[in-house]
Write an enzyme that holds these catalytic residues in place. Structure first.
Site, PDB file in Angstrom:
ATOM      1  CD  GLN A 437      -2.770   1.110   2.686  1.00  0.00           C
ATOM      2  OE1 GLN A 437      -2.078   1.262   3.627  1.00  0.00           O
ATOM      3  NE2 GLN A 437      -4.041   0.917   2.574  1.00  0.00           N
ATOM      4  CB  SER A 440       1.929   6.486   5.007  1.00  0.00           C
ATOM      5  OG  SER A 440       0.804   6.251   5.609  1.00  0.00           O
ATOM      6  CB  SER A 472       4.507  -3.692   5.513  1.00  0.00           C
ATOM      7  OG  SER A 472       3.181  -3.333   5.327  1.00  0.00           O
ATOM      8  CD  GLU A 556     -18.372  -2.885   6.435  1.00  0.00           C
ATOM      9  OE1 GLU A 556     -17.396  -3.673   6.586  1.00  0.00           O
ATOM     10  OE2 GLU A 556     -18.389  -1.950   6.055  1.00  0.00           O
TER      11      GLU A 556
END
Length: 694
Positions: A437, A440, A472, A556
């Site tokens: 991902q 950030s 990560s 969900e």
């Protein structure tokens, strides 16, 4: 959220709070100040007429025929309005001696003696008294007491000076331990009611009280204090709900465990929330005229009567060392009958395969992500998801962790093109594609909308340039989800686009490992230098990135909580089992067992809300905050329990476990940073759950 989750309990709580509010409990308590003989007869009469003390009395004896959870809901509501006088004592007595106290809700007050204190001494007609042989039910006149006003102005007690047991009637099958357990069970419900009132009062005041031209609830310090109150109140409520539920289940060992968790959690928690309420109220909260001190007084009195946190914590250590854990049974009320046979057959087919073949089989059967739509899942609702979890656990089949794919794939499923879904979803579920991902950045962590990685339009696609950090799996990933700014001229949230980046084939990607405090390099910096991303790797439309980054599938995930506690909590139990811990150290282990259990209970309550068709409650946000605290504190405790050994060791075979304990302790420091810092999450909880101003 209150103790009750079902529609019936929610309505009961609301009705009783409205009714009890009209009694003006705080006013009655103030009016009786200094009167040691005050029995609050009018309040008791009103409670009897409303049927509150008789909620759990059998219908043939004129009661409501309810169970412990019904009583807990009622006690919470009455404590929320500080109804004075006898109620807690008679409820405990009715639980322990239902046949012998039936009808006394109308004819008189049956209370109890605990630690040489007679509860409701001025008004009790009969009292339960413990002796070496069990419990006796004696007339109030047989118990000589010295009347006391005490700390709690809404109740009266008496110091027992003598007991005439000669005419007492034996209560079969109950003893002193049963008396204390039942008292903790129902007092925990009162603690939840006190905490709820204090939280609501503080939040209401913080929303309107102005200082420096702004509501004080907009100040981060106050917002965080209220969010911490929410955490404590939810923990108290979860433990109180669970001990009442365990009382109804009939499993004595499980009830013991739940009662000890409640004793560790509820009374300190209620006191903490009451103190914080006064802090938020400021000077007005310190006045006698405000009700806040009356709630603090009752919370302190309950803790004094029943807290004994270290004793309960010690019992939790003994129980967990022997292998006991809290196992909550979900009553699906027959709603699982239609789906369980097919699920059981599908799970059995997976379990029959070699371990290395199970992942593919889980994907084909839609069992890996059952809440996702077919062909990626089963479109399973809450009941079917719980059934799947139960059957997989019973068969010993574990789902593999799909890691970052758990963030990437829902967005692709819901917003991606057919070609993107075909290309990425099933291969990722099978483990053929590893994701990272790229969100950030050095200047955009919790404030993700301020990211600076830019994407410039070129023929056939986009060129991405910028720096990402804390990534990560970047050194092993095949693909990445990446947010980049495609329009600098619109508000921050609107100029972001969601890209899929080929980490293997793209030129211009430089991955640099970051060594963390553990000494390992799990995170990475990623530098993007004019990296080309084709148009077919843009998800949805340019500018949709912020909305897509917040995607969750409509159905969900509902998870069935297991009985295993947090990893470091289980490790602390291992150290306790090995012996050599001091009394205070064992109590610390018991406290982490209690908190870890509460975190599990929050998950159970969230699942029950889903099963009831309700929207998300505050449990998930609170579970994140409390879960982080539990994992960090437990990991630190494990290291502390090993004393000087942690100061000098070698991670060789002889000290391998100690090295892992130290690594876990250091590694958990990231938990209060990753996925949104604890401080930012408390801001979010304060604003979105409690409704405090920005």
């Amino acid at each position: 959220m209150s103790i009750g989750i079902s529609e019936e309990h929610t309505e009961l709580a609301a009705s009783l709070r409205s009714w009890a509010g009209a009694l003006d409990g705080p006013g009655l308590a103030r009016a009786a100040e200094g009167d040691e003989s005050a029995g609050f007869a009018d309040a008791w009469k009103a409670l009897v007429e409303m049927g509150v003390p008789a909620i759990a009395v059998a219908e043939e004896h004129g009661g409501g025929g309810g169970g412990p959870l019904d009583v807990a809901v009622a006690l919470e509501a009455c404590a929320h309005e500080l109804v004075p006088g006898p109620l807690l004592g008679p409820v405990v007595a009715a639980h322990l001696a239902p046949g012998q106290t039936a009808g006394d809700g109308v004819d008189g007050v049956v209370s109890l003696v605990l630690d040489d204190l007679a509860w409701d001494a001025p008004s009790a007609d009969r009292l339960l008294v413990a002796d070496g042989a069990g419990l006796l039910l004696v007339e109030g006149s047989a118990v000589a007491t010295e009347p006391l006003t005490g700390l709690d102005l809404s109740r009266r007690f008496g110091r027992v000076t003598a007991v005439d047991r000669s005419a007492g009637v034996r209560v079969e099958g109950a003893g002193a331990a049963d008396l204390r357990r039942a008292a903790v069970t129902y007092a925990a419900a009162e603690a939840a009611g006190l905490a709820r009132w204090c939280l609501a009062t503080a939040v209401s005041y913080a929303g309107v009280r102005e200082q420096f031209g702004r509501p004080i609830g907009s100040f981060q310090a106050v917002k965080h204090l209220c969010a911490e109150m929410l955490e404590s109140a939810e923990a108290v409520t979860a433990a109180a709900w669970d001990v009442a539920s365990a009382a109804a289940d009939g499993d004595r060992e499980q009830w013991d465990f739940a009662a000890d968790v409640a004793a560790v959690t509820c009374f300190d928690g209620a006191v903490d929330v009451a103190k914080s309420c006064i802090q938020v109220l400021g000077g007005i909260g310190f006045t006698f005229e405000h009700d806040a001190h009356l709630y603090l007084r009752r919370a302190l009195a309950l803790r004094g009567l029943l807290g004994r946190r270290d004793e309960a914590a010690e019992r939790l250590v003994t129980a967990t060392v022997s292998g006991r854990r809290r196992r909550v049974r979900l009553d699906l009320q027959g709603r699982d009958d239609a789906v369980r046979p097919a699920v059981r057959d599908d799970v059995a087919a997976v379990a029959a395969l070699p371990v290395e073949q199970r992942r593919d089989a889980l994907v084909r059967a839609g069992l890996l992500t059952p809440h996702w739509p077919a062909p990626y899942g089963r479109g399973a609702g809450a009941v079917e998801q719980v059934v799947i979890d139960e059957e997989l656990a019973a068969a010993g089949v574990e789902r593999p962790d799909i890691v970052i794919a758990g963030w990437a794939l829902p967005t692709i499923v819901q917003h991606g093109s057919d070609e993107q879904r075909e290309r990425f979803v099933l291969p990722s579920l099978r483990g053929e594609i590893v994701w990272c991902q790229l969100f950030s950045e050095p200047g955009a962590g919790s404030d993700l909308a301020s990211l600076r990685t830019r994407a410039v339009r070129v023929e056939g696609g986009w060129r991405l340039s910028g720096q990402k950090v804390w990534t990560s799996l970047a050194d092993r990933a095949d693909w990445a989800i990446c947010l980049a700014r495609t329009d600098p001229d619109v508000p921050q949230h609107r100029g972001i686009t969601y890209f899929l980046v080929d980490m293997r084939a793209s030129e211009g990607i430089d991955v640099r490992p970051l060594r963390e405090i553990t000494g390992e390099a799990l995170f990475n910096e990623v530098f993007l230098d004019d990296v080309f991303v084709p148009d077919d790797c843009v998800v949805a439309e340019p500018g949709d990135g912020w909305r897509l980054a917040r995607t969750t599938l409509a159905n969900e995930r509902v998870a069935m909580a297991g009985s295993r506690l947090a990893t470091s909590t289980e490790r602390a139990i291992e150290l306790a089992a090995a012996g050599g811990l001091e009394t205070g150290e064992r109590a610390a282990v018991g406290r982490t067992v209690a908190l870890s259990t509460v975190c599990m209970l929050l998950g159970v309550r969230s699942t029950l809300r889903s099963l009831a068709g309700q929207g998300p409650g505050p449990e998930s946000s609170v579970a994140k905050l409390l879960g982080v605290r539990n994992r960090q504190d437990a990991a630190e405790l494990v290291v502390d329990l090993q004393h000087a050994a942690v100061a000098a060791y070698r991670p060789d075979a002889s000290r391998e476990q100690l090295a892992e304990d130290v690594r876990e302790m250091l590694n958990t420091r990231c938990l209060s940073i990753a996925g949104g810092t604890t401080q930012v999450l408390r801001n979010v909880a304060g604003e979105r759950i409690l409704g405090l101003p920005r």
